[in-house]
Design a protein around this motif. Structure first.
Motif, PDB file in Angstrom:
ATOM      1  N   MET A 141       1.035  -1.074  -0.030  1.00 10.62           N
ATOM      2  CA  MET A 141      -0.074  -0.097   0.167  1.00 10.62           C
ATOM      3  C   MET A 141       1.324   1.397  -0.024  1.00 10.62           C
ATOM      4  O   MET A 141       2.021   1.630   0.871  1.00 10.62           O
ATOM      5  CB  MET A 141      -0.996   0.169   1.467  1.00 10.62           C
ATOM      6  N   SER A 142       0.551   2.256  -0.710  1.00 12.07           N
ATOM      7  CA  SER A 142       1.436   2.985  -1.148  1.00 12.07           C
ATOM      8  C   SER A 142       0.954   4.448   0.012  1.00 12.07           C
ATOM      9  O   SER A 142       0.045   4.786   0.542  1.00 12.07           O
ATOM     10  CB  SER A 142       1.557   3.734  -2.965  1.00 12.07           C
ATOM     11  N   VAL A 143       1.974   5.930   0.527  1.00 10.82           N
ATOM     12  CA  VAL A 143       1.388   7.071   1.454  1.00 10.82           C
ATOM     13  C   VAL A 143       0.557   7.504   0.767  1.00 10.82           C
ATOM     14  O   VAL A 143      -0.274   8.198   1.181  1.00 10.82           O
ATOM     15  CB  VAL A 143       2.563   7.119   1.544  1.00 10.82           C
ATOM     16  N   THR A 144       0.547   7.458  -0.860  1.00 15.44           N
ATOM     17  CA  THR A 144      -0.379   8.364  -2.041  1.00 15.44           C
ATOM     18  C   THR A 144      -1.848   7.583  -1.631  1.00 15.44           C
ATOM     19  O   THR A 144      -2.156   7.991  -2.135  1.00 15.44           O
ATOM     20  CB  THR A 144      -0.472   8.338  -3.088  1.00 15.44           C
ATOM     21  N   GLU A 145      -1.981   6.785  -1.341  1.00 10.72           N
ATOM     22  CA  GLU A 145      -3.509   5.852  -0.688  1.00 10.72           C
ATOM     23  C   GLU A 145      -3.613   6.190   0.034  1.00 10.72           C
ATOM     24  O   GLU A 145      -5.514   6.069   0.066  1.00 10.72           O
ATOM     25  CB  GLU A 145      -3.279   4.328  -1.839  1.00 10.72           C
ATOM     26  N   LYS A 167       6.656   4.300  -1.291  1.00  9.63           N
ATOM     27  CA  LYS A 167       6.424   5.781  -1.324  1.00  9.63           C
ATOM     28  C   LYS A 167       6.507   7.005  -0.337  1.00  9.63           C
ATOM     29  O   LYS A 167       6.175   7.091  -0.505  1.00  9.63           O
ATOM     30  CB  LYS A 167       5.060   6.424  -2.735  1.00  9.63           C
ATOM     31  N   ALA A 168       6.928   5.860   0.677  1.00 15.20           N
ATOM     32  CA  ALA A 168       7.971   6.095   1.475  1.00 15.20           C
ATOM     33  C   ALA A 168       8.507   7.663   1.321  1.00 15.20           C
ATOM     34  O   ALA A 168       8.195   8.696   2.340  1.00 15.20           O
ATOM     35  CB  ALA A 168       8.865   5.214   2.991  1.00 15.20           C
ATOM     36  N   ASP A 169       9.119   8.420   0.754  1.00 22.20           N
ATOM     37  CA  ASP A 169       9.798   9.128   0.100  1.00 22.20           C
ATOM     38  C   ASP A 169       8.699  10.594   0.028  1.00 22.20           C
ATOM     39  O   ASP A 169       9.032  11.814   0.549  1.00 22.20           O
ATOM     40  CB  ASP A 169      10.491   9.171  -0.860  1.00 22.20           C
ATOM     41  N   LEU A 170       6.962  10.148  -0.126  1.00 19.92           N
ATOM     42  CA  LEU A 170       6.129  11.279  -0.520  1.00 19.92           C
ATOM     43  C   LEU A 170       5.289  11.386   0.989  1.00 19.92           C
ATOM     44  O   LEU A 170       4.487  12.252   0.637  1.00 19.92           O
ATOM     45  CB  LEU A 170       5.496  10.780  -1.476  1.00 19.92           C
TER      46      LEU A 170
END
Ligand code: MG
Ligand code: ZN
Length: 219
Positions: A141-145, A167-170
């Protein structure tokens, strides 16, 4: 009508379980560690695999099967790592099943592979019902979701062995609520292992690679 549909579905799943058990025996026999990746579309499965395969290539023989409804874009991306990669186009089918995996491996020499990655079609619903014979099922699961994926799709989290937050960088840019996300994961699936990483800047890659590599027997 509903009862008949349920019965047909049960039979399909029974057949899939039989085929998956067969595959699992084959993987065991050939010493292949099989890792499947599942997530919603765009959570970063291919990006993670790209980086992972590059990192492991020096020490392990890696390969990948990539499922998509259409296009071989992801397979071509992954093939740039130099590892053997094959695309499975599922057409109208929104998940991989054990037969698709088995058929695409039919002419591969599995004893030449240490780790086989199987990238499922981007979908958090029906992949949950299909065992692919894998030893490790990873749900991304991405942080953007947002933070509530585990609450909305509990079944896939319950069939997985490991959660990877991508996508922890975001995270700060999208105001990702990390505490809420970890809480939602723990509520849905108490005790499941979680790795947070970024395929872009490499954060957390170390733990992910460490998690994969000891399980793969080097030949
Ligand atoms: Mg992909
Ligand atoms: Zn499906």
């Amino acid at each position: 009508v509903t009862a008949r549909i349920v019965e047909v579905r049960k039979n399909i799943l029974r057949e899939n379980d039989r085929r998956a058990a067969e595959l699992r025996r084959l993987f065991e026999e050939k010493g292949v560690f099989v890792v499947s990746l599942v997530s919603s579309p765009g959570a970063g499965k291919t990006a993670l695999l790209e980086r992972t395969m590059r990192a492991l290539r020096g020490s392990h023989r890696v390969a990948a099967l990539v499922g998509d409804l259409a296009t071989d874009n992801d397979a071509r991306r992954l093939a740039r790592s130099g590892a053997p990669v094959r695309q499975i186009n599922t057409g109208a089918v929104c998940h991989l099943d054990a037969a698709m995996v088995g058929d695409s491996l039919a002419d591969w020499d599995l004893s030449g592979i240490d780790i086989l990655f199987v990238e499922n079609v981007g979908n958090l619903v029906c992949p949950a019902s299909y065992d692919l014979g894998e030893q490790l099922r990873v749900v991304l699961m991405s942080v953007t979701e947002g933070e509530d994926k585990p609450l909305k799709y509990p079944t896939i989290f319950n069939t997985a062995d490991l959660v990877v937050v991508t996508k922890a960088d975001l995270a700060s840019a999208v105001r990702f609520d990390r505490t809420a996300a970890l809480e939602n994961i723990a509520t849905t699936r108490p005790g499941i292992e979680v790795i947070e990483l970024s395929s872009q800047d490499g954060t957390g890659m170390e733990s992910w690679l460490r998690r994969l590599a000891p399980s793969a027997v080097r030949k």
